[in-house]
Write an enzyme that holds these catalytic residues in place. Structure first.
Site, PDB file in Angstrom:
ATOM      1  CG  ASP A   1      38.563 -12.528  29.559  1.00 24.25           C
ATOM      2  OD1 ASP A   1      39.197 -13.624  28.839  1.00 24.25           O
ATOM      3  OD2 ASP A   1      37.489 -12.299  29.950  1.00 24.25           O
TER       4      ASP A   1
ATOM      5  CE  LYS B   1      35.438  -9.482  30.727  1.00 23.76           C
ATOM      6  NZ  LYS B   1      36.353 -10.268  31.437  1.00 23.76           N
TER       7      LYS B   1
ATOM      8  CE  LYS C   1      33.550 -12.643  29.919  1.00 23.88           C
ATOM      9  NZ  LYS C   1      34.857 -13.504  30.666  1.00 23.88           N
TER      10      LYS C   1
END
Length: 241
Positions: free
Chosen positions: A99, A162, A192
């Site tokens: 990430d 995300k 996300k």
């Protein structure tokens, strides 16, 4: 993009199905290896999709749970080459997913080619089937900037967008941001939601808005609360997972 399938929102939102959408997260600076061992044990017990830990905590044997880590975290104000080196080391150390944080300043300045290059540089260090998620810090962006950031992530070959690091003072995930991100990527990328998700009702609302993965630290409490009703409003969530 990776060939790893993107989970789709479960129709009934039952506990086991939602657990398989969760990155069970421990990113506190004071975390120890003993804390990570406890995280892994809890992750196995809860049946989550993955754990997410800081890169210095790798390697971690979490099988059958997958392992995610972060890159350029939490500010994103790192040279792209440094982010790529960090991501590459994490892959060598066994991370299944990375990430990364974009340079939020570049996004705020409208330097979208620079944002895309930054993501693409890290993507090259995280080859498929490894998964790359791109943290855009949605609470710090306007709607137009959220859309542009998602488009840059898709163009650079990311697998997910995300919402948040969980550490920015602007806040974490909101239903509005998730819905906007989901509409922008149109199912081509995962979405996300992370940051400030503390109840089953909040998780339910974010999934219904289009989240296909959740970043949670209080996972057990969220899963226990799934039988509740209602959801969060669109005020920014408190910082932190």
């Amino acid at each position: 993009m990776s060939s790893t399938p993107t989970p789709t929102p479960p129709a009934d939102l039952d506990r086991a199905a939602v657990a398989q959408m969760v990155d069970h997260t421990l990113l506190k600076p004071e975390a120890t290896h003993a804390d990570v061992e406890a995280l892994v044990a809890e992750a196995r017990r809860l049946g989550v999709y993955s754990i997410c830990v800081s890169p210095s905590m790798l390697p971690v044997d979490a099988a059958p749970v997958l392992v995610a880590t972060v890159c350029g975290f939490p500010s994103g104000k790192h040279h792209s080459e440094v982010k790529a080196a960090e991501a590459a080391r994490s892959v060598v150390d066994g991370a299944d997913e990375v990430d990364m944080v974009i340079d939020i300043g570049s996004a705020k300045a409208g330097r979208w080619e620079a944002v895309q290059r930054d993501i693409a540089t890290v993507r090259a260090a995280v080859p498929a089937p490894k998964v790359l998620k791109v943290i855009i810090e949605s609470a710090a962006l306007t709607d137009e900037e959220v859309v542009a950031a998602c488009r840059a992530a898709e163009a650079a070959g990311a697998d997910f967008v995300k919402t948040s690091t969980g550490f920015h003072p602007a806040g974490g995930a909101t239903v509005h941001a998730v819905a906007l991100m989901a509409a922008t990527v149109g199912g081509r990328l995962g979405v996300k939601a992370s940051g400030g998700i503390r109840t089953g009702a909040a998780a339910r609302a974010l999934i219904e808005a289009g989240a296909t993965r959740l970043g949670l630290s209080g996972t057990a409490a969220v899963l226990d609360g799934l039988a509740g009703s209602g959801g969060p409003d669109d005020t920014p969530a408190a910082a932190g997972y």
